[in-house]
Design an enzyme around this catalytic site. Structure first.
Site, PDB file in Angstrom:
ATOM      1  N   ILE A 124       0.334  -1.185  -0.253  1.00 17.88           N
ATOM      2  CA  ILE A 124       0.386   0.103   0.152  1.00 17.88           C
ATOM      3  C   ILE A 124       1.053   0.732   0.039  1.00 17.88           C
ATOM      4  O   ILE A 124       1.783   1.332   0.298  1.00 17.88           O
ATOM      5  CB  ILE A 124      -1.153   0.158   0.991  1.00 17.88           C
ATOM      6  CG1 ILE A 124      -0.683  -0.020   2.800  1.00 17.88           C
ATOM      7  CG2 ILE A 124      -2.079  -1.011   0.832  1.00 17.88           C
ATOM      8  CD1 ILE A 124      -1.020   0.536   3.801  1.00 17.88           C
ATOM      9  N   TYR A 128      -9.646  -8.994  16.893  1.00 19.98           N
ATOM     10  CA  TYR A 128      -8.813  -9.473  16.153  1.00 19.98           C
ATOM     11  C   TYR A 128      -8.560 -10.790  15.838  1.00 19.98           C
ATOM     12  O   TYR A 128      -8.872 -11.163  14.729  1.00 19.98           O
ATOM     13  CB  TYR A 128      -6.877 -10.137  16.664  1.00 19.98           C
ATOM     14  CG  TYR A 128      -5.726 -10.544  16.194  1.00 19.98           C
ATOM     15  CD1 TYR A 128      -5.225 -10.204  14.849  1.00 19.98           C
ATOM     16  CD2 TYR A 128      -5.584 -11.344  16.306  1.00 19.98           C
ATOM     17  CE1 TYR A 128      -4.396 -10.676  14.200  1.00 19.98           C
ATOM     18  CE2 TYR A 128      -4.146 -12.033  16.179  1.00 19.98           C
ATOM     19  CZ  TYR A 128      -3.734 -11.472  14.699  1.00 19.98           C
ATOM     20  OH  TYR A 128      -3.113 -11.883  13.735  1.00 19.98           O
ATOM     21  N   LYS A 158      -9.986 -13.694  13.236  1.00 13.99           N
ATOM     22  CA  LYS A 158      -9.823 -14.681  12.670  1.00 13.99           C
ATOM     23  C   LYS A 158     -10.431 -15.854  12.210  1.00 13.99           C
ATOM     24  O   LYS A 158     -10.130 -16.630  11.502  1.00 13.99           O
ATOM     25  CB  LYS A 158      -8.686 -15.034  12.992  1.00 13.99           C
ATOM     26  CG  LYS A 158      -7.268 -13.770  13.198  1.00 13.99           C
ATOM     27  CD  LYS A 158      -6.560 -14.438  12.080  1.00 13.99           C
ATOM     28  CE  LYS A 158      -5.617 -13.357  11.452  1.00 13.99           C
ATOM     29  NZ  LYS A 158      -5.101 -12.797  10.491  1.00 13.99           N
TER      30      LYS A 158
HETATM   31  N1  SER Z   1       1.610 -12.251  16.835  1.00 15.24           N
HETATM   32  C1  SER Z   1       0.254 -12.361  16.566  1.00 15.24           C
HETATM   33  C2  SER Z   1      -0.202 -11.416  17.691  1.00 15.24           C
HETATM   34  O1  SER Z   1       0.437 -10.922  19.050  1.00 15.24           O
HETATM   35  C3  SER Z   1      -0.689 -13.359  17.201  1.00 15.24           C
HETATM   36  O2  SER Z   1      -0.700 -13.640  15.300  1.00 15.24           O
HETATM   37  O3  SER Z   1      -1.252 -10.320  17.369  1.00 15.24           O
END
Ligand code: SER
Length: 318
Positions: free
Chosen positions: A35, A143, A147
């Site tokens: 990007i 997050y 996922k």
């Molecule tokens: N490394 C990532 C994090 O700490 C976890 O997959 O957000």
């Protein structure tokens, strides 16, 4: 011969994966997608083609795929766990709306797709010890929510449209090349920078908090081996548990001290990072990956620590 697009080629994983893919498939066959503001530099810029590939712009992705006759997409665009908590809408836009764009382009152009999942796809109600491949996934972070949705949407595109989607649940990835930004497992990278610079390390994760980790060369191999695996052998597809080691902060500190005896660490626990870390597994069971496509790590804590200290010293101290 594969023609590959890496979306997020200048990020924590992409910067090394793009180079590894070029070494394997030839520089001309791997397009480094980026990007604006995160342009490839140095070897990454010189070793093959690059293109602006904003995951939120489906048209742009489609035109790159057509122009370069792409048949495989590594979709590495994401916000890590801590920064995603500060920008949940953006995390969703990149992680889910972006994934939708990638999967649609893949469906229309018959591409295979790798989109990483994570230990973040698990939550407090997941069994924490030897977390099984198939188990409860009720994460509390945006997050993690993105996922889990990534795994499900990728599975959906495989079963409904036959798109060849595959992924692993990465643990914390440790590397001396491109630092991570805004993750919960970042401390296991930052600790090496402090040790090599001769600084005291203030650990944001509490003593006794174990998380799965992996040295980046193993992480790259996991992604590439899974994409090369015989599809007939794959019972699972999206979200293979993979791990190489599991440790609490005091254990990696002790390992570094074997080589840097004067290194010091104290604890300045970050409440957000700590609550995320406690909600994640203590150790993953990666039997399915081992059985279905031959996964095995090459680095453990001692060999990774030796290599990290050596390579990071060369990088920072010359
Ligand atoms: N490394 C990532 C994090 O700490 C976890 O997959 O957000």
């Amino acid at each position: 011969m594969k023609n590959i697009l890496v979306i997020g080629s200048t990020g924590q994983i992409g910067s090394e994966l793009t180079t590894a893919l070029r070494a394997c498939y030839g520089g001309d066959h791997v397009v480094a997608g980026y990007i604006p503001g995160a342009e490839p530099k140095g070897e990454l810029a010189e070793s093959g083609p690059s293109a602006i590939a904003d995951v939120t712009n489906g048209e742009q992705l489609a035109s790159i795929v057509r122009e370069h006759q792409i048949d495989t997409i590594y979709n590495l665009a994401a916000l890590l766990s801590v920064v995603a908590e500060q920008k949940p809408r953006l995390a969703w836009k990149i992680g889910i709306d972006g994934l939708w764009n990638v999967l649609e382009v893949a469906r229309e152009n018959k591409c295979a797709v790798f989109t990483p999942s994570s230990i973040g796809s698990f939550g407090p109600s997941t069994p924490h010890e030897l977390t099984p491949q198939d188990t409860i996934q009720r994460p509390k972070t945006i997050y993690g929510v993105s996922k889990v949705a990534t795994e499900l949407l990728s599975d959906y595109y495989y079963t409904k449209y036959g798109v060849d989607t595959r992924s692993v649940r990465f643990p914390g990835l440790i590397s001396y090349v491109t630092p991570p930004g805004g993750g919960t497992t970042d401390y296991a990278v930052d600790i090496f920078y402090a040790a090599v610079r001769g600084e005291k390390f203030h650990c944001p994760i509490a003593k006794g908090t174990r998380m799965d980790m992996m040295y980046m060369p193993d992480g790259l191999r996991a992604a590439m081996d899974l994409m090369e695996a015989n599809p007939d052998k794959l019972i699972h597809r999206n979200g293979f548990n993979v791990t190489a080691m599991s440790f609490p902060p005091e254990k990696i500190y002790a390992e570094i001290r074997k080589r840097v005896p004067e290194f010091e660490m104290d604890y300045q626990v970050d409440p957000l990072k700590q609550s995320i870390a406690e909600s994640w597994p203590d150790s993953l069971d990666d039997t399915a990956a081992r059985e279905e496509w031959g996964w095995h790590p090459n680095f453990g804590l001692a060999s990774m620590t030796r290599d990290m200290l050596e390579k990071l010293s060369q990088k920072l101290l010359g």
